[in-house]
Design a protein around this motif. Sequence first.
Motif, PDB file in Angstrom:
ATOM      1  N   GLN A  43       0.892  -1.226  -0.213  1.00 51.28           N
ATOM      2  CA  GLN A  43       0.087   0.127   0.080  1.00 51.28           C
ATOM      3  C   GLN A  43       0.766   1.306   0.086  1.00 51.28           C
ATOM      4  N   LEU A  44       0.416   2.222  -1.092  1.00 51.09           N
ATOM      5  CA  LEU A  44       1.330   3.144  -1.069  1.00 51.09           C
ATOM      6  C   LEU A  44       0.630   4.351  -0.682  1.00 51.09           C
ATOM      7  N   THR A  45       1.057   5.480  -0.198  1.00 46.18           N
ATOM      8  CA  THR A  45       0.605   6.564   0.182  1.00 46.18           C
ATOM      9  C   THR A  45       0.782   7.825  -0.881  1.00 46.18           C
ATOM     10  N   SER A  75      -4.244  12.980  -0.211  1.00 45.79           N
ATOM     11  CA  SER A  75      -3.415  11.780  -0.037  1.00 45.79           C
ATOM     12  C   SER A  75      -4.379  10.608  -0.251  1.00 45.79           C
ATOM     13  N   TYR A  76      -3.751   9.826  -1.081  1.00 46.19           N
ATOM     14  CA  TYR A  76      -4.635   8.662  -1.427  1.00 46.19           C
ATOM     15  C   TYR A  76      -3.775   7.319  -1.168  1.00 46.19           C
ATOM     16  N   ARG A  77      -4.489   6.313  -0.367  1.00 48.37           N
ATOM     17  CA  ARG A  77      -3.776   5.043  -0.288  1.00 48.37           C
ATOM     18  C   ARG A  77      -3.930   4.091  -1.596  1.00 48.37           C
ATOM     19  N   LEU A 200      -7.772   6.510 -12.334  1.00 49.86           N
ATOM     20  CA  LEU A 200      -6.959   7.789 -12.898  1.00 49.86           C
ATOM     21  C   LEU A 200      -5.515   7.108 -12.766  1.00 49.86           C
ATOM     22  N   TYR A 201      -5.055   6.633 -11.208  1.00 50.16           N
ATOM     23  CA  TYR A 201      -3.959   6.200 -10.793  1.00 50.16           C
ATOM     24  C   TYR A 201      -3.500   5.229 -11.732  1.00 50.16           C
TER      25      TYR A 201
END
Length: 225
Positions: A43-45, A75-77, A200-201
Motif C-alpha cells: 500500500q502506497l500513500t 492523500s490517497y492509499r 486515474l491512478y
Amino acid sequence: MTKRISKQLNSFKYKGEPIKITLGTLILTALCVLLLIVATFTQLTLTHYYLPMDWLSYIGQNLSDYEISQHFTKSYRYIPQIPIVFFIIALLGRKFGILTIALYIILGMFFPVFALGGGVNYLFEYGFGYILAFIPAIFFSGTLLKVKTDFLRIVLLSILGVLSIHILGVLYMLFIATLRHASMDLVTSWISSQSGVQILYDMFFAIIGIYLGRFTRKLLWIVMC
C-alpha cells in the motif's frame, strides 16, 4: 498437429526472434507471480496537489498557510496491483502473462494470496472480478504490444486496458451484489472506492509499468544473449 502445438508453445518472441520455453523463462514467470502477490499487499500513500471545487473562494488568500495548503493537497492509499499486471504484459508477453495470472488465481484457491484472503469462497467476493479481468486485459494489451508502439499508442492501450479491468470488475461485483441482495448504498460506495479515482491512478502507473516492463525485457534479452 503435435508439431504445430509445440511450435506455438515454444514461441516466446522478442523483436521477431523466438525464445523457447526454458527453465529460465519458467522461473521468470514464477517471479512475476510472486511480484503480483507482493503488489497485492503493498500500500502506497500518494500525496499531491489538486484543485478543489471551491478553489475560487481562496483567491487572494495566503496559499502558504498550512491549513489552506492542506485544502489543496490530497492523500490517497494506492495498491499497485494493476500497474504490475501491465509490467508483466510488457515483460512476458501475452501467453506467459496469461500463464502468470492463471497461476496466481490457482494459488489463490488454496492460499491467502488475494487482498482479502483466498480459497474457493473467494469466488463470491466483490473484488474477484477484477482479478479475472486481468486475463482479457492481458490478452488484449499483449496482442497490441506485439507490434511497435509509440507513446500515444501505449497511453491508449493503458487507458483501454485499465477501463476493461474496472468495467468487468464492476459487472462482476454487481452480479455478486445481486446474489447477496446488497443495498444500493453499499454497491455505490464500493464502486466509488474501488473504481472511482483509482482508475486515474491505474492509468498513469500502467503507462510506467509498460515502459519498465519493456526496458526489463530488453535488458534480459541482452543478458541472455
